[in-house]
Design an enzyme around this catalytic site. Sequence first.
Site, PDB file in Angstrom:
ATOM      1  N   HIS A   1      -3.676   0.423  -2.740  1.00  0.00           N
ATOM      2  CA  HIS A   1      -4.500   1.142  -1.780  1.00  0.00           C
ATOM      3  C   HIS A   1      -5.967   1.065  -2.206  1.00  0.00           C
ATOM      4  CE1 HIS A   1      -5.393   3.983   1.398  1.00  0.00           C
ATOM      5  NE2 HIS A   1      -6.071   4.719   0.536  1.00  0.00           N
TER       6      HIS A   1
ATOM      7  N   ASP B   1       0.845  -1.195   0.000  1.00  0.00           N
ATOM      8  CA  ASP B   1       0.000   0.000   0.000  1.00  0.00           C
ATOM      9  C   ASP B   1       0.886   1.253   0.000  1.00  0.00           C
ATOM     10  OD1 ASP B   1      -1.697   2.132   0.559  1.00  0.00           O
ATOM     11  OD2 ASP B   1      -2.965   0.962   1.901  1.00  0.00           O
TER      12      ASP B   1
END
Length: 272
Positions: free
Chosen positions: A231, A200
Site C-alpha cells: 500500500h 495491497d
Amino acid sequence: LLIPNAAGKVTGGLLQLGLRALERGFIPVIFNRRGHNGCPLTTPRLQPFGDPGDLREAVTYLRCRHPSASLLAVSEGSGSGLLLAYLGESGSSSRLAAAACLSPIFRGRDWFEARMPWLYEWPLLLHLKQGLSRYAGALAEVMDMDRLLGSRSLRELEETLFCRTRSRPTSWESYWERNEPLRDADEAAVPVLCLCSADDPVRGAPARSLPRELFRSSPYFFLLLTPHGGHCAFPRRGPGRCWAHEAVLEYFRAMAEFLRTEERRKGLPRPR
C-alpha cells in the site's frame, strides 16, 4: 498539490514525493482537510470522505496565485477518494492539467464495511481520535463525543461523525450516495493515472476493489497494476526510492510537454 490519506496523516512517502518533486522543479503544496495537521477548525463541521468543497476552494486559490502555471494533483491511499470525487464533480472545470492516485480507494462504502487488517486500521483510528480530541468542546454541541472517541473501527467513527449528528442525522446509505468517490466518474475530463498493486492489504483484493470497467470505458482513466508493491510502497529492489514516485513525476512531465505542444499547434493562449 499533494493530498494525504483520509486520516490526514502526512506519511514519509508523501514527504519523499514532495522532495522529489521539488528537485524536479515542481512547487509542492500539501492540502490539509479542516481540523487536520494544525489546520484550524472554525466551525463544528468536518469534511466528509468524498466532499470536494474545500479542495475546490484550495484549487481556486492556487489558480489565482499562479494563473499561468500547470496545476497537478496527486493523492495517497484513501485520500484518493477526495481527488476522484473532485474530478468527477468538476468535470472540465477542474482547473487541473493532470492527476495521479497512489494506491487509491475506489469504493468508499465497501472499504469501510470490509475493514482493513487491524495493524493498518488501529494506527489510523488513533491518529484521527487524537486530532478530534483537540476540538472535543466545540464538537460536543453537534455530536456524541463519548461515542466518537470510543469508536472501535473506522466505520463506527465515520458513522458517528457524519450520520449520527444532532442537527442533521442521516443514514449510512444516504451518506454514501453523496460521498462515493466514483459517483460522477463519467464526468471526469482530466487524465488520471492510478498506480495499484495486487497485494495491497489496505484496498483489498483486486477482483472486488478495482473498477476495471471504468478503465476500459473511460479515455481519461489509466491503470498501472503491479503484482507487488503493498500500500503506497512500491519499493525498488535493493536500496533506493519508491519507483511509483518516479513514475508519477515522469507522467506529469510528459503531460506538461504534451499540453505545451498542443497549445503551440493550436495557437491557444495560456489560461490566466
